[in-house]
Scaffold this motif. Structure first.
Motif, mmCIF file in Angstrom:
data_model
loop_
_atom_site.group_PDB
_atom_site.id
_atom_site.type_symbol
_atom_site.label_atom_id
_atom_site.label_comp_id
_atom_site.label_asym_id
_atom_site.label_seq_id
_atom_site.Cartn_x
_atom_site.Cartn_y
_atom_site.Cartn_z
ATOM 1 N N PRO A 293 33.412 18.308 1.834
ATOM 2 C CA PRO A 293 33.950 17.144 1.106
ATOM 3 C C PRO A 293 34.269 15.939 1.981
ATOM 4 N N LYS A 294 34.430 16.141 3.288
ATOM 5 C CA LYS A 294 34.797 15.013 4.150
ATOM 6 C C LYS A 294 33.743 13.912 4.163
ATOM 7 N N ALA A 295 32.504 14.253 3.829
ATOM 8 C CA ALA A 295 31.446 13.245 3.803
ATOM 9 C C ALA A 295 31.620 12.264 2.650
ATOM 10 N N GLY A 296 32.395 12.650 1.649
ATOM 11 C CA GLY A 296 32.670 11.756 0.537
ATOM 12 C C GLY A 296 31.484 11.458 -0.356
ATOM 13 N N LEU A 297 30.573 12.392 -0.477
ATOM 14 C CA LEU A 297 29.355 12.158 -1.261
ATOM 15 C C LEU A 297 29.447 12.646 -2.706
ATOM 16 N N ALA A 298 30.579 13.243 -3.060
ATOM 17 C CA ALA A 298 30.782 13.717 -4.429
ATOM 18 C C ALA A 298 32.134 13.209 -4.935
ATOM 19 N N PRO A 299 32.147 12.469 -6.032
ATOM 20 C CA PRO A 299 33.423 12.060 -6.611
ATOM 21 C C PRO A 299 34.262 13.289 -6.966
ATOM 22 N N ALA A 300 35.540 13.223 -6.689
ATOM 23 C CA ALA A 300 36.424 14.356 -6.957
ATOM 24 C C ALA A 300 36.648 14.541 -8.455
ATOM 25 N N ILE A 301 37.060 15.743 -8.829
ATOM 26 C CA ILE A 301 37.440 15.991 -10.215
ATOM 27 C C ILE A 301 38.580 15.039 -10.567
ATOM 28 N N ALA B 52 20.378 28.603 2.496
ATOM 29 C CA ALA B 52 21.209 29.784 2.696
ATOM 30 C C ALA B 52 22.382 29.351 3.556
ATOM 31 N N HIS B 53 23.592 29.676 3.107
ATOM 32 C CA HIS B 53 24.794 29.256 3.825
ATOM 33 C C HIS B 53 25.826 30.363 3.725
ATOM 34 N N ASP B 54 26.240 30.881 4.863
ATOM 35 C CA ASP B 54 27.229 31.967 4.895
ATOM 36 C C ASP B 54 26.817 33.136 4.009
ATOM 37 N N GLY B 55 25.534 33.467 4.049
ATOM 38 C CA GLY B 55 25.034 34.605 3.280
ATOM 39 C C GLY B 55 24.771 34.325 1.815
ATOM 40 N N VAL B 56 24.981 33.096 1.387
ATOM 41 C CA VAL B 56 24.771 32.716 -0.009
ATOM 42 C C VAL B 56 23.511 31.868 -0.117
ATOM 43 N N VAL B 57 22.617 32.227 -1.035
ATOM 44 C CA VAL B 57 21.407 31.451 -1.287
ATOM 45 C C VAL B 57 21.630 30.568 -2.508
ATOM 46 N N VAL B 58 21.257 29.318 -2.385
ATOM 47 C CA VAL B 58 21.355 28.381 -3.502
ATOM 48 C C VAL B 58 19.995 27.733 -3.705
ATOM 49 N N THR B 59 19.529 27.692 -4.942
ATOM 50 C CA THR B 59 18.269 27.034 -5.276
ATOM 51 C C THR B 59 18.533 25.971 -6.340
ATOM 52 N N GLU B 60 17.539 25.136 -6.587
ATOM 53 C CA GLU B 60 17.574 24.017 -7.533
ATOM 54 C C GLU B 60 18.391 22.871 -6.945
ATOM 55 N N ARG B 61 17.795 21.688 -6.972
ATOM 56 C CA ARG B 61 18.380 20.538 -6.275
ATOM 57 C C ARG B 61 19.783 20.178 -6.752
ATOM 58 N N ALA B 62 19.987 20.169 -8.056
ATOM 59 C CA ALA B 62 21.307 19.814 -8.575
ATOM 60 C C ALA B 62 22.366 20.792 -8.080
ATOM 61 N N ALA B 63 22.021 22.073 -8.092
ATOM 62 C CA ALA B 63 22.966 23.093 -7.627
ATOM 63 C C ALA B 63 23.212 22.972 -6.126
ATOM 64 N N ILE B 64 22.154 22.709 -5.358
ATOM 65 C CA ILE B 64 22.286 22.569 -3.907
ATOM 66 C C ILE B 64 23.170 21.369 -3.570
ATOM 67 N N CYS B 65 22.929 20.247 -4.238
ATOM 68 C CA CYS B 65 23.751 19.055 -3.997
ATOM 69 C C CYS B 65 25.213 19.318 -4.320
ATOM 70 N N THR B 66 25.461 19.910 -5.477
ATOM 71 C CA THR B 66 26.837 20.188 -5.881
ATOM 72 C C THR B 66 27.510 21.123 -4.885
ATOM 73 N N TYR B 67 26.799 22.182 -4.507
ATOM 74 C CA TYR B 67 27.346 23.169 -3.573
ATOM 75 C C TYR B 67 27.667 22.526 -2.224
#
Length: 207
Positions: free
Chosen positions: A77-85, A56-71
């Motif tokens: 983004p400063k961590a650099g763990l997701a390649p940019a579009i 739960a982040h800022d009132g938003v719940v996210v489930t499923e690992r792929a969705a959580i990672c993407t979110y």
């Protein structure tokens, strides 16, 4: 603050690792998925199948690992763990995030219960196909999505470790061992491993 719904030594452990990699503040809400009947019924308000992980982040719940990672990677983004579009690694990164949930995890669970499921009526294919895909990919590059570490490695790498050392059904191929050694050298991996061990000990799962 991120609230992280977690059970030690479970599918949510990879998200604990990701949170350590991100370096953002979070609090753990322990969920006893191993209790008789599973997690408490009121947890369905967070995760409809009473599974972990969830955040739960800022009132938003996210489930499923792929969705959580993407979110999380897009939110921080400063961590650099997701390649940019537009980055050539974006497609394999997303592919392997989803593969961890849609193929790797169900095939590994089936194998652990003695089932060698083939293509046919199963959307996730067979154990041997999954192992061959992993071996082929990791033989061609140092990390699962390319030449640098991404959030996808927390999910696939954590799954390989679990499949070899806990479930003991994934073969100890040299390419898997070399990959995991690269991941295990990361400070965030070591922090997460220690935290998860301590949580497991509190839950009476470790001596």
């Amino acid at each position: 603050m991120i609230t992280f719904y977690h059970a030690p030594w479970s599918r949510s452990s990879g998200i604990l690792w990701l949170l350590e990699e991100l370096g953002v503040p979070y609090e753990i809400e322990k969920v006893d998925i191993r209790a008789p009947g599973g997690a408490p019924e009121d947890y369905r308000a967070i995760q409809p199948n009473k599974k972990v992980p969830a955040i739960a982040h800022d009132g938003v719940v996210v489930t499923e690992r792929a969705a959580i990672c993407t979110y999380l990677c897009d939110a921080f983004p400063k961590a650099g763990l997701a390649p940019a579009i537009g980055d050539a690694m974006r497609a394999p990164y997303l592919t392997w995030l989803v593969y961890a949930d849609a193929v790797f995890d169900p095939v590994l669970a089936a194998k652990a219960h003695g089932h060698e499921l083939m293509g046919g009526g199963y959307s996730y294919g067979s154990f041997s196909e999954m192992v061959a895909n992993l071996e082929r990919t990791l033989s061609s590059r140092p990390y699962i999505a390319g030449d640098r570490f991404t959030a996808a490695d927390t999910q696939i790498g954590g799954g390989i470790n679990y499949g070899i050392r806990v479930l003991k059904v994934l073969p100890e191929k040299p390419v898997f061992q070399a990959y995991f050694e690269r991941l295990a050298a990361r400070p965030a991996f070591q922090r997460y491993s220690q935290k998860d061990f301590e949580l497991a000990r509190e839950a009476g799962m470790a001596g």
